[in-house]
Design an enzyme around this catalytic site. Structure first.
Site, short mmCIF file in Angstrom:
data_model
loop_
_atom_site.label_atom_id
_atom_site.label_comp_id
_atom_site.label_asym_id
_atom_site.label_seq_id
_atom_site.Cartn_x
_atom_site.Cartn_y
_atom_site.Cartn_z
N CYS A 45 -70.78 -34.36 13.49
CA CYS A 45 -70.77 -35.81 13.21
C CYS A 45 -71.09 -36.07 11.74
O CYS A 45 -72.26 -36.05 11.33
CB CYS A 45 -71.80 -36.50 14.11
SG CYS A 45 -71.96 -38.28 13.79
N CYS A 80 -73.23 -39.13 10.95
CA CYS A 80 -74.66 -38.93 11.26
C CYS A 80 -75.34 -38.09 10.18
O CYS A 80 -76.44 -38.40 9.73
CB CYS A 80 -74.84 -38.18 12.59
SG CYS A 80 -74.09 -38.93 14.02
N ASP A 81 -74.70 -36.98 9.81
CA ASP A 81 -75.41 -35.93 9.10
C ASP A 81 -75.02 -35.72 7.64
O ASP A 81 -75.66 -34.93 6.93
CB ASP A 81 -75.23 -34.60 9.86
CG ASP A 81 -75.79 -34.68 11.28
OD1 ASP A 81 -76.70 -35.50 11.50
OD2 ASP A 81 -75.29 -33.95 12.14
#
Lengths: 214, 319
Positions: B146, B149-150
């Site tokens: 992701c 997200c990261d």
């Protein structure tokens, strides 16, 4: 125009009207000396939220007030602790922006009501826990999987006051993230030691918490 | 910083529905719109947030009507709002078990149990894992699925992206705002992303594309520190120092709930007919989880419309 859109304000007003059966306080510890955009925006957001219900108020505190931080059992700053007469440690280290904004709204509604959205068997298991557990959920604002984990931590605290539930903005608290080797979120750290990953249903989340305590 | 909210209608407290939709991506929520307009009591279950996987996509540029593109998160919110406008109830509960051997069908979730006269499966897909040494060990310790997200964890670092399809290309472009350098590793001799995305990859100074290469192992101590990549043509293996790896090497269907109950194809996708009926009457499948030649927001929306309409027909015929 404020940080919250007019449409969202209207919605939140109604939500708070229907859900806040008691007074809820947002206790915001802010860094006074380094008044960054981050902390200013957080303050602005909380002021806007507090203006949406008579049952919601904002109390500002300084991160320099070590005694007060200690009495609130807070270890990082900035921090937003959501408080009411209801027992539970429902807290946010850093700002709950992006996908995390919903976590703050849900936390306010929970503290203002008796809501507990957990399966009965999980509530029963949580109530049997005798030791103190600190759950920190490291998040990023762009992570759609993170609010579920934050909500689990907060709901666990409402089920058993020995449990502390905090969101941690992994980017803002970069050193702490590095210390715990956070490179993917949600990353959950138990009692500042062991951890696990992912947005899990409450029963599995509880299993992982117990496993991390061993 | 963004402070917008996913609005949620009140919980009706109902435990039985005429139609239950598992998954709230474009297929699931479109089906909910059609069912809602047909006055069918409909529930949608979602384990993450309404919108499904689409909320991970920074910008969708090929969905008609949005000339400048639309953020996946925004589109997800609009779908949810639209479905709720016509009466669908969206529950953020993970479905843990489906009992399809008798009607009404039984649905067990992370928070309770429900019954429904019909079911639409719109559970989508997950990123396929590579199954190579080090992958399990370094997943979430440098390996991520992701980017939204990261990506911030890899500010100023070297990363690799595995797979040069549309997802790999789009996520590489997003990552290039954070990472110092991105190497895209593609097994085939050519990238399979849309030509417009390939142009953007080529124009981006931070991105290099290595075709005819495969990743053979992920290495490190406690965190990922390098990957071994193999030149398919020469057999030569090189070691690249990276802090992050993002894997977009195909998809696997999210079929866990029904893999023993429904007919699947050889890759595990749910087999449907042209009316999106599965091998069990009253159970339909829509979107990426079914055997379909193209997995896009636009095709999922089309599937959702058909599945919603067919579920309605099924319910009417039973009366």
């Amino acid at each position: 125009m404020g940080l919250i859109s007019e449409e969202d304000r209207k919605y939140l007003k109604e939500e708070f009207k229907n859900n806040l059966k008691r007074e809820v306080k947002l206790l915001y510890f802010q860094q006074e000396e380094s008044a960054s955009e981050y902390s200013e925006q957080t303050k602005e957001l909380l002021e806007e939220l507090a203006s949406l219900s008579n049952n919601l108020s904002l109390e500002l505190e300084s991160c320099d007030n070590a005694e007060k931080m200690k009495s609130e059992e807070l270890t990082l700053c900035p921090s937003i602790k959501v408080k009411s007469e209801r027992k539970g440690f429902v807290n946010f280290y850093g700002v709950p922006a992006g996908h995390e904004f919903i976590s703050l709204v849900e936390a306010i509604k929970d503290m203002g009501s008796d809501n507990l959205s957990l399966p009965d068997e999980v509530i029963k298991d949580l109530k049997e826990i005798k030791e103190r557990i600190d759950i920190k959920v490291f998040i990023t604002h762009g992570c759609p999987y993170c609010p579920g984990a934050v909500r689990n931590a907060h709901q666990f605290s409402l089920a058993n006051e020995k449990i502390k539930g905090s969101m941690v903005d992994a980017n803002y608290f970069g050193e702490l993230s590095m210390k715990h080797r956070v490179s993917s979120v949600p990353h959950i750290i138990i009692n500042d030691r062991n951890g696990f990953m992912g947005n899990l249903p409450p029963s599995l989340f509880l299993d992982k918490v117990k496993e991390a305590l061993k | 910083m963004d402070f917008s909210i996913q609005k949620k209608e009140k919980d009706s407290g109902r435990k039985h529905f005429a139609a239950a939709i598992i998954g709230s991506g474009p297929a699931g929520l479109t089906a909910a719109i059609y069912l809602g307009r047909s006055k069918v009591e409909t529930v949608v279950f979602e384990k993450v947030i309404p919108g499904g996987y689409v909320v991970n996509v920074e910008k969708i540029e090929n969905y008609p009507g949005f000339v400048e593109g639309i953020a996946g998160e925004q589109l997800g919110k609009l779908y949810a709002k639209h479905a709720e406008k016509f009466g669908a109830e969206i529950k953020c509960e993970e479905v843990t078990k489906l009992e399809l051997n008798e009607t009404p069908f039984r649905i067990l979730t992370s928070l309770g149990s429900y019954t429904s006269d019909s079911i639409i499966l719109a559970t989508g897909t997950s990123n396929r894992k590579l199954g190579i040494p080090g992958e399990e060990e370094f997943t979430h310790k440098g390996i991520s699925f992701c980017a939204t997200c990261d990506a911030p964890f890899f500010e100023g670092e070297n990363v690799i992206v595995v797979g040069a399809g549309n997802s790999g290309a789009q996520e590489s472009l997003y990552l290039s705002r954070f990472a110092k350098h991105i190497t895209i590793v593609e097994l085939l001799e050519f990238p399979t992303a849309e030509p417009i995305l390939i142009d953007r990859l080529n124009e981006n100074e931070r991105i290099d594309l290595l075709t005819s290469h495969s990743v053979t192992s992920f290495n490190g101590d406690k965190l990922l520190s390098s990957v071994d990549i193999k030149d398919i043509k020469s057999g030569e293996i090189k070691n690249i120092k990276v802090k992050g790896a993002f894997i977009y090497a195909g998809e696997v269907p999210n079929n866990d709930l029904v893999k023993d109950a429904l007919k699947l194809d050889d890759k595990g996708f749910i087999v449907t007919d042209e009316r999106l009926r599965t091998s069990i009457g009253g159970v339909f499948a829509a979107g990426d989880v079914r055997n379909t030649p193209l997995r896009q927001v636009a095709t999922s929306v089309g599937d959702g419309a058909i599945a919603g309409h067919e579920a309605y027909r099924f319910l009417e015929e039973r009366k």
